[in-house]
Design an enzyme around this catalytic site. Structure first.
Site, PDB file in Angstrom:
ATOM      1  N   ASP A 207     -17.918   5.323  10.892  1.00 54.66           N
ATOM      2  CA  ASP A 207     -16.371   5.864  11.439  1.00 54.66           C
ATOM      3  C   ASP A 207     -15.990   7.670  10.942  1.00 54.66           C
ATOM      4  OD1 ASP A 207     -13.743   5.826  10.829  1.00 54.66           O
ATOM      5  OD2 ASP A 207     -13.360   5.755   8.891  1.00 54.66           O
ATOM      6  N   GLU A 270     -18.255   7.941  15.873  1.00 52.53           N
ATOM      7  CA  GLU A 270     -16.270   8.160  16.337  1.00 52.53           C
ATOM      8  C   GLU A 270     -15.629   9.519  15.886  1.00 52.53           C
ATOM      9  OE1 GLU A 270     -11.824   7.142  14.887  1.00 52.53           O
ATOM     10  OE2 GLU A 270     -13.288   7.407  13.674  1.00 52.53           O
TER      11      GLU A 270
HETATM   12  C1  GLC Z   1     -11.073   6.127  11.409  1.00 55.50           C
HETATM   13  C2  GLC Z   1     -10.527   4.519  12.234  1.00 55.50           C
HETATM   14  C3  GLC Z   1      -9.638   3.964  11.473  1.00 55.50           C
HETATM   15  C4  GLC Z   1      -9.127   4.425  10.540  1.00 55.50           C
HETATM   16  C5  GLC Z   1      -9.614   5.676   9.859  1.00 55.50           C
HETATM   17  C6  GLC Z   1      -9.912   6.413   8.519  1.00 55.50           C
HETATM   18  O1  GLC Z   1     -10.054   6.488  12.338  1.00 55.50           O
HETATM   19  O2  GLC Z   1     -11.419   4.423  13.481  1.00 55.50           O
HETATM   20  O3  GLC Z   1      -8.816   2.757  11.529  1.00 55.50           O
HETATM   21  O4  GLC Z   1      -7.762   4.549   9.386  1.00 55.50           O
HETATM   22  O5  GLC Z   1     -10.831   6.236  10.582  1.00 55.50           O
HETATM   23  O6  GLC Z   1     -11.025   5.782   7.990  1.00 55.50           O
END
Ligand code: GLC
Length: 537
Positions: A207, A270
């Protein structure tokens, strides 16, 4: 672009593989509380195997007060009772592996939940955890230490009266950011990876990986001259210092080192950054993420010119040996059918599954689930609640999977935590199984064809055309050539095949009705039709 030779390293499962993202609250409930769980996923493994995916990535299921639905973790080494238990996880993993499916977990290292015991200790300066989070005194003139904003609106600093200082949270105040410059934090989080790797998981989706390191001096972010009040508050500033710092790369290399203790399981990052910055996340000598998530298909206008140019630039920017990947939807952005419409969603699925690189599918996209209106009292997404004037809500993309036309679409015996689409009695797995031309059949056909024809996953990619609503490209590996022609418009089109003398055969049409048709010289495409053509020689 590649030069026509197959890539040298073919050993990793994830290169030819396809990944399927499951939002566990919404896939299958086995406990009768209207919320999906791990046992529910286990019961649906046959469906996933039949679909033809190679791995599932499961969004977080760890203990959490659920302020951000599991992305606020209060214990990294357990399962929230809503989702089951560690035993349920082990059973799921064992059954998945038995059926040939890999499991990729969501690792959330940037922040914990405010209820994590580490934060409790840190705010009281106890147990040597004083420096595990990002604590600062207020600015000399009063107020927060700098101007950084939260991704969910409002300031990214909250004052903690217990400690008498501010703490930083890139997301909700209930999600304090960890201090990754503290070696003890790093060691503890690396042990979390080992905990799950010892259980046998096949990889992690990390993440917001690009935000783990922040500017050491916490300098103010500069204003974004392009911002308008119709955009999220976070965009009012350019995120120059709050993420994407150079020292993130050695840290990811260290993370890879931990994974290397267990073979070389998959590391996905991500990262929402422009392509030029994104590709840096493959790391020096490919020591970074195996797959820095490529969200370009979520962001590029749905036009032949833009898509063709985007794919070609991405291919050209990839470092030597780096493996491409593609994402069409996820739990944070509008679904593909919402963005491009029902007819083009079929074309988009063909595009996703015929590009070079690892595709990630999002649960429910194989049914073409579109936008679901959520009435104000049912809104659950914290971002939607904090910035209500913007259309940023993520609930509409997290609604339950629609399995059949029984009560609650076969998802649960209880009313689901979010509503189903209004057309769920017609738009469900059972119904789509019975319709040979359904999007579900098309998705499955593409996945299986891709698996049987490595040219589609591993072969080179070459752009043939990208104008006048036609996008065409060639995939080639050894003697095998495949051509993909996509009609992105609502009118019929003709595509002249080159070179003359070859013969072509339709392998798949998005209409699911012309497989085996021979094509000489000119391919006729119906409105919104995509075609995979095998070149016969
Ligand atoms: C990432 C996740 C999202 C979440 C954020 C905070 O972007 O994909 O769903 O709210 O991180 O953890």
């Amino acid at each position: 672009m590649t030069d026509g030779r197959p890539p040298a390293i073919l050993g990793d499962w994830w290169r030819p593989g396809a990944i399927y993202q499951i939002y566990p609250r919404s896939f299958q409930d086995s406990g009768g509380d209207g919320i999906g769980d791990l046992e529910g996923i286990r019961r649906r493994l046959d469906y996933l195997v039949g679909l033809g995916v190679d791995a599932i990535w499961i969004s977080p299921f760890y203990p959490s007060p659920m302020h951000d639905f599991g992305y606020d973790v209060s214990n990294y080494c357990d399962v929230d009772p809503i989702f089951g238990s560690l035993r349920d996880f082990d059973l799921l993993l064992a059954d998945a592996h038995r059926s040939g499916l890999k499991i990729v977990l969501d690792f959330v290292p940037n922040h914990t939940s405010i209820e994590h015991e580490w934060f409790a200790a840190s705010r009281q300066r106890r147990d040597d955890k004083s420096d595990w989070y990002i604590w600062r005194d207020g600015a000399p003139s009063g107020g927060p230490p700098n101007n950084w904003r939260s991704h969910f609106g409002g300031p990214a600093w909250s004052f903690d009266s217990a400690r008498g200082q501010y703490y930083y949270h890139a997301f909700l105040p209930q999600q304090p950011d960890l201090n990754w410059r503290n070696p003890k934090v790093k060691a503890a989080m690396f042990d979390v990876l080992r905990f799950w790797l010892r259980r046998g998981v096949d990889g992690f989706r990390v993440d917001v990986i690009s935000q783990l390191m922040k500017d050491e001096a916490l300098r103010d972010n500069p204003a974004n001259p392009g911002w308008t009040p119709l955009r999220p508050q976070i965009e009012e500033l350019l995120q120059l210092y709050s993420g994407d710092q150079d020292d993130i790369h050695p840290l990811i290399a260290e993370m890879r080192g931990v994974l290397a203790e267990f073979g070389d399981p998959l590391l996905i990052g991500e990262i929402y950054l422009p392509m030029e910055r994104l590709v840096a996340y493959y790391g020096a000598a490919l020591s970074g993420a195996h797959l820095p998530f490529n969200f370009q298909l979520l962001e590029t206008p749905w036009q032949a010119e833009s898509l063709g140019a985007m794919i070609a630039s991405y291919e050209a920017l990839l470092p030597e040996g780096a493996w491409p990947n593609w994402v069409l939807s996820n739990h944070d952005r509008p679904r593909v059918a919402t963005r491009v419409g029902d007819a083009q969603a079929r074309v988009a699925t063909m595009l996703l599954l015929t590009l070079r690189g690892t595709p990630t599918l999002y649960y429910g996209d194989e049914l073409g689930i579109g936008h679901v209106d959520i009435s104000p009292p049912r809104i659950r997404d914290p971002w939607a609640l904090r910035e209500p004037s913007l259309a940023v809500g993520r609930d509409p993309v997290r609604t339950p999977m629609q399995w059949d036309d029984s009560a609650n679409a076969g998802f649960s015996t209880h009313e689901p935590w979010l509503p189903l689409t209004p057309d769920w009695p017609e738009r469900n797995v059972e119904r789509f199984e019975a319709e040979p031309a359904s999007l579900l059949h098309l998705t499955r056909r593409l996945l299986h064809y891709r698996r049987d024809h490595r040219t589609l996953s591993l072969g080179s990619w070459r752009l043939l055309a990208s104008s006048n609503e036609l996008l065409a490209y060639e995939r080639r590996s050894g003697q095998e050539t495949t051509i993909v022609v996509l009609n992105l418009g609502g009118a019929s089109q003709l595509w002249r095949l080159d070179p003359a003398g070859s013969s072509f055969c339709v392998a798949i049409s998005t209409y699911c009705d012309r497989a085996g048709e021979r094509v000489d010289q000119v391919l006729r495409l119906r409105p919104d039709e995509g075609v995979v053509l095998a070149v016969l020689g």
